[in-house]
Every structure is written in C-alpha cells, then in structure tokens.
Write a protein that holds these residues in place. Structure first.
Motif, PDB file in Angstrom:
ATOM      1  N   PRO A 138      65.782  43.829  -4.185  1.00 26.96           N
ATOM      2  CA  PRO A 138      65.614  43.704  -5.537  1.00 26.96           C
ATOM      3  C   PRO A 138      65.707  42.338  -6.303  1.00 26.96           C
ATOM      4  O   PRO A 138      65.396  41.851  -7.268  1.00 26.96           O
ATOM      5  N   ASP A 139      66.121  41.420  -5.445  1.00 27.42           N
ATOM      6  CA  ASP A 139      66.294  39.870  -5.786  1.00 27.42           C
ATOM      7  C   ASP A 139      64.998  39.058  -5.993  1.00 27.42           C
ATOM      8  O   ASP A 139      64.729  38.134  -6.592  1.00 27.42           O
ATOM      9  N   LEU A 140      63.791  39.851  -5.180  1.00 29.48           N
ATOM     10  CA  LEU A 140      62.679  39.325  -5.423  1.00 29.48           C
ATOM     11  C   LEU A 140      61.831  39.960  -6.822  1.00 29.48           C
ATOM     12  O   LEU A 140      60.471  39.384  -6.839  1.00 29.48           O
ATOM     13  N   VAL A 141      62.283  40.547  -7.303  1.00 28.46           N
ATOM     14  CA  VAL A 141      61.718  41.167  -8.798  1.00 28.46           C
ATOM     15  C   VAL A 141      62.218  40.499  -9.907  1.00 28.46           C
ATOM     16  O   VAL A 141      63.280  40.478 -10.244  1.00 28.46           O
ATOM     17  N   TYR A 142      61.255  39.772 -10.521  1.00 28.54           N
ATOM     18  CA  TYR A 142      61.515  38.725 -11.651  1.00 28.54           C
ATOM     19  C   TYR A 142      62.106  39.663 -12.703  1.00 28.54           C
ATOM     20  O   TYR A 142      62.927  39.403 -13.516  1.00 28.54           O
ATOM     21  N   GLY A 143      61.653  41.053 -13.064  1.00 27.67           N
ATOM     22  CA  GLY A 143      62.133  41.819 -14.071  1.00 27.67           C
ATOM     23  C   GLY A 143      63.353  42.339 -13.917  1.00 27.67           C
ATOM     24  O   GLY A 143      63.881  42.786 -15.010  1.00 27.67           O
ATOM     25  N   ALA A 144      64.194  42.174 -12.905  1.00 27.76           N
ATOM     26  CA  ALA A 144      65.385  42.721 -12.613  1.00 27.76           C
ATOM     27  C   ALA A 144      66.410  41.552 -12.516  1.00 27.76           C
ATOM     28  O   ALA A 144      67.505  41.917 -12.145  1.00 27.76           O
ATOM     29  N   ARG A 145      65.819  40.485 -12.721  1.00 25.61           N
ATOM     30  CA  ARG A 145      66.967  39.212 -12.809  1.00 25.61           C
ATOM     31  C   ARG A 145      68.064  39.650 -13.814  1.00 25.61           C
ATOM     32  O   ARG A 145      67.676  39.586 -15.078  1.00 25.61           O
ATOM     33  N   GLY A 146      69.121  39.166 -13.821  1.00 26.44           N
ATOM     34  CA  GLY A 146      70.121  39.331 -14.757  1.00 26.44           C
ATOM     35  C   GLY A 146      70.626  40.587 -14.927  1.00 26.44           C
ATOM     36  O   GLY A 146      71.720  40.927 -15.602  1.00 26.44           O
ATOM     37  N   LEU A 147      70.429  41.514 -14.155  1.00 24.21           N
ATOM     38  CA  LEU A 147      70.570  43.044 -14.279  1.00 24.21           C
ATOM     39  C   LEU A 147      71.941  43.301 -13.263  1.00 24.21           C
ATOM     40  O   LEU A 147      72.507  44.508 -13.297  1.00 24.21           O
ATOM     41  N   THR A 148      71.986  42.424 -12.260  1.00 23.57           N
ATOM     42  CA  THR A 148      72.984  42.542 -11.220  1.00 23.57           C
ATOM     43  C   THR A 148      74.040  41.473 -11.370  1.00 23.57           C
ATOM     44  O   THR A 148      73.666  40.515 -11.696  1.00 23.57           O
ATOM     45  N   ALA A 149      75.403  41.912 -10.994  1.00 25.17           N
ATOM     46  CA  ALA A 149      76.147  40.864 -10.895  1.00 25.17           C
ATOM     47  C   ALA A 149      76.226  39.922  -9.642  1.00 25.17           C
ATOM     48  O   ALA A 149      75.648  40.461  -8.607  1.00 25.17           O
ATOM     49  N   PRO A 150      76.730  38.723  -9.907  1.00 25.36           N
ATOM     50  CA  PRO A 150      76.452  37.984  -8.555  1.00 25.36           C
ATOM     51  C   PRO A 150      77.507  38.480  -7.524  1.00 25.36           C
ATOM     52  O   PRO A 150      78.445  39.104  -7.849  1.00 25.36           O
ATOM     53  N   LEU A 151      77.325  37.865  -6.126  1.00 21.23           N
ATOM     54  CA  LEU A 151      77.928  38.122  -5.177  1.00 21.23           C
ATOM     55  C   LEU A 151      79.380  37.722  -5.557  1.00 21.23           C
ATOM     56  O   LEU A 151      79.730  36.610  -5.820  1.00 21.23           O
ATOM     57  N   GLU A 152      80.491  38.742  -5.252  1.00 24.60           N
ATOM     58  CA  GLU A 152      81.851  38.452  -5.584  1.00 24.60           C
ATOM     59  C   GLU A 152      82.651  38.598  -4.337  1.00 24.60           C
ATOM     60  O   GLU A 152      82.648  39.765  -3.751  1.00 24.60           O
ATOM     61  N   LEU A 153      83.444  37.500  -4.215  1.00 26.86           N
ATOM     62  CA  LEU A 153      84.467  37.768  -2.943  1.00 26.86           C
ATOM     63  C   LEU A 153      85.650  38.130  -3.343  1.00 26.86           C
ATOM     64  O   LEU A 153      86.096  36.979  -4.217  1.00 26.86           O
ATOM     65  N   ARG A 154      86.415  39.101  -2.811  1.00 28.09           N
ATOM     66  CA  ARG A 154      87.575  39.297  -3.264  1.00 28.09           C
ATOM     67  C   ARG A 154      88.772  39.010  -2.215  1.00 28.09           C
ATOM     68  O   ARG A 154      88.518  39.666  -1.172  1.00 28.09           O
ATOM     69  N   THR A 155      89.783  38.138  -2.611  1.00 29.38           N
ATOM     70  CA  THR A 155      90.486  37.986  -1.526  1.00 29.38           C
ATOM     71  C   THR A 155      92.149  38.426  -1.748  1.00 29.38           C
ATOM     72  O   THR A 155      92.300  38.374  -2.938  1.00 29.38           O
ATOM     73  N   SER A 156      92.987  38.382  -0.900  1.00 26.26           N
ATOM     74  CA  SER A 156      94.182  38.653  -1.149  1.00 26.26           C
ATOM     75  C   SER A 156      95.146  37.593  -0.821  1.00 26.26           C
ATOM     76  O   SER A 156      94.835  37.059   0.292  1.00 26.26           O
ATOM     77  N   PRO A 157      96.424  37.143  -1.528  1.00 24.94           N
ATOM     78  CA  PRO A 157      97.128  36.058  -0.943  1.00 24.94           C
ATOM     79  C   PRO A 157      97.966  36.369   0.105  1.00 24.94           C
ATOM     80  O   PRO A 157      98.474  37.233   0.285  1.00 24.94           O
TER      81      PRO A 157
END
Length: 384
Positions: A216-235
């Motif tokens: 999906p990252d290669l489809v220009y029309g789909a840009r901005g419709l998905t959240a960026p990659l998010e890394l969740r960590t715990s202390p």
C-alpha cells in the motif's frame, strides 16, 4: 478514443496542442514535487517512484491492447488516466498517459500525429483531472480503510471515461470537419462510453486493489490514510533503580493500518518483486492476451462510422511503419506478429517513461541537495 487525423480541423488541433504542451510542462514540475513527496514519505521513495511510474505507463499501453466487447459490434479499452493518477499521482499520471499516446502515435499509427494535442488533452488531461478530483473527494468522506481506496478508484475511473467523451464532443463542436448534429454526437459518444467506463472501472479497481494488498505504500492515492509505524515500549527498572526503555520485542504492537506501511528501511527486494510482477503482467497482456482481444471497432470508431464523423479522416503519416496496427510487418503469423509488436511496445514505453522520470528524479534530487547545503558552506556576500 484515439482521434485520427482529419476529425478535428487545424485551428482547434493547434489550440489543443498548445493546451497539451502547457499541461505537460506543468505536469513535469508537479511530478518533481510528487517524487519529492515520495522521498519524504519513505527513505527510498524517489528511487521507487521513477521506475514504477515507467512501469505504469508500460502497463497502460499493454492493457489498452485488450479491447473488450461492450455492445453489439462495439468494443472498448482502458484509457488509464484514473489508474495512473491513483497509483503514481495526478501530475505523473498525465505524463504516463502522454508517453503512451506518443508511443502509439509514432510507432503504431494509432491516433493521429496532428491530433496528438487533442488526444493528450482528452485522454491524458481530462481523464486524470476528473478521476483524481473525484477520487480525493470520495476518499475524504469514505471510511479510512483499504477497501475505500478500491471503491473510490472504481467510481473515479467509471466517471472519467464519459467525461472524456463529453470533452471530445466539445472539441468536435468547435472544430469538427464533418457536418453532423452535435446532439447526435453527444448522445452516441456518452452512451457507448458509459458502458466502456464500467470496464475501465473494473480494471482500475482490480489493479489498485492488487497493489494495495501487497504494498500500500506504493499507491500515491493511499498516502496519508495510514498511521506511521509506531513502536510501543514499557519502562523497565535499570540496575540503579532509574527507569529504562526496553529494546524492541517481537510483540511490538502495531495498528492494523500502520502494519501495512513499511518503515523507511523497507527492503528494496519487495519493490523489485512488485516491479517484476507488473512487467510480467504487461508482457502477458500485450504479447499473449492481445491476440484474443475484440476485433470490433472501439467506441469512437463505431460512432464515427455510424454518424459520419470520419467523412474527412486522413491516412496516418506513419501508416507504413513496421509496427503499424500493432503488427510486425512481414511476419505472416498474426499471433506472432501481434504479440511481438506488443512486447516491443511495452519495452519502448517502459524505456521512454522510465527515462523521463529518472531525469526528473535526478533534477529534483540535485535541486534539493543544493537547497539543503549548510549555510556555512555557502559563500557570504563578503566572500563573493
């Protein structure tokens, strides 16, 4: 929809040629920005977009050889404006379809050379602008899901084809060379191209949906419709009692949307696989499936025959080309002659399209590099 020489008079042909030239110039600048946007969206974005844009042009060329029946004695084929705009961007899309039309006119005697401006205006500009504007409007109101991109692609492509038919009718009303009532031309053109639009919509939605399912990252029309990659960590407690950040674990939580978006370090091998799969599909369509395409006249040809629009049609200047009518001259086997012509056309369009976008990418990269030069490295007024 390819307009031959002689359908439109010289003044309107020259005027549309000027419009097409201006639109291509604007699209060259816009395509540079789209390449820059690809680079900002992912580390290798610009490197991906140039070859993929060339591939889109080659794919459109190949699929345009697959005429499908739409009514008794009439066929249709992909125009490609909607598909190109959604996959690689509206400005790049105009250039993709323009490259296809140029290759078809020069090598295959398909679409008049004096009517090249008419064809670019009608098939590249109108379809791309109408389709992408409608696509963006639909995406804003539909749920933010992958399926919405496919649905919006279907509707945008469907509308873009009769829009091109309306545009041709308008041009014909200004410069038509045959005395045919414009009302009849309008009704006939729009009527048959609504049916052709259904085929256009199906091809566009299937292709866009297939690419989204893989990358999906290669489809220009789909840009901005998905959240960026998010890394969740715990202390975690460090030995000295202060909180510390845990290293990434296999159980890192990703949303369903963001999981579809690769990080900046997306492997190039995946892009290469998509490119190779698209090229293989284009070669199969042009080199094999085209033999089974409908032999009936397409929408414009049928309307021209029925309404007398072709009364003053002229022979194509490249009618004696070795590849005229999508068949290699002097090869008697029609399957081999047509298949080889299709493969040559895919290769030529791929080379021309990729060359254009590689040059644009390099010029944009060079300009960005100069703009990003540290101030300390630039000469001061005193030094000058």
């Amino acid at each position: 929809m390819h307009v031959p020489d002689g359908f439109i008079d010289a003044p309107v042909s020259v005027a549309t040629g000027a419009v097409a030239a201006a639109a291509v110039a604007v699209s060259l600048r816009g395509a540079r920005r789209e390449l820059a946007g690809a680079a900002q969206g992912g580390g290798t974005g610009a490197e991906r977009t140039a070859p993929l844009a060339g591939l889109v042009a080659a794919f459109i060329f190949a699929v345009q050889m697959l005429n499908f029946p739409v009514a008794a004695g009439t066929s249709g084929h992909l125009l490609g404006g909607a598909l190109a705009a959604i996959l690689v961007g509206p400005y790049t899309g105009v250039l993709c379809v323009s490259v296809v039309l140029l290759m078809q006119g020069v090598l295959f005697a398909d679409g008049g050379l004096t009517a090249l401006g008419v064809n670019i205006t009608d098939m590249a500009i109108v379809t791309t602008v109408v389709a992408y504007a409608l696509f963006r409007g639909l995406v804003k109101v539909l749920p933010r899901r992958r399926r919405s991109i496919t649905v919006a692609s279907f509707v945008a492509a469907l509308v873009s084809v009769p829009a091109a038919a309306v545009a041709f009718t308008a041009l014909y009303s200004l410069g038509g060379t045959a005395d045919v009532p414009i009302g009849k031309v309008f009704a006939a053109m729009v009527g048959v191209h609504v049916l052709i639009g259904i085929g256009e919509a199906a091809i566009t939605a299937l292709t866009v949906g297939a690419v989204i399912a893989v990358r999906p990252d290669l489809v220009y029309g789909a840009r901005g419709l998905t959240a960026p990659l998010e890394l969740r960590t715990s202390p975690l407690a460090a030995p000295d009692g202060e909180p510390a950040v845990a290293p990434a674990e296999p159980a890192t939580v990703l949303s369903a949307a963001s999981a579809a978006v690769p990080s900046a370090a997306a492997p190039r091998r995946s892009v290469r696989r998509v490119w190779l799969a698209g090229l293989a599909a284009a070669l199969v369509c042009a080199g094999g499936l085209s033999y089974y395409a409908s032999a009936s006249p397409d929408g414009l040809e049928k309307v021209a025959q029925d309404q007398g629009i072709d009364a003053k049609a002229k022979d194509h200047a490249a009618k004696d080309s070795p590849l005229a009518d999508y068949s290699v001259k002097d090869i008697t086997d029609p399957r081999l002659a047509g298949g080889l012509a299709g493969v040559i056309g895919v290769g030529a369009t791929l080379a021309a399209g990729t060359g254009v976008f590689v040059v644009l990418r390099r010029r944009r990269s060079a300009g960005a590099g100069e703009a990003a030069a540290p101030a300390a490295e630039r000469p001061t007024p005193e030094q000058v």
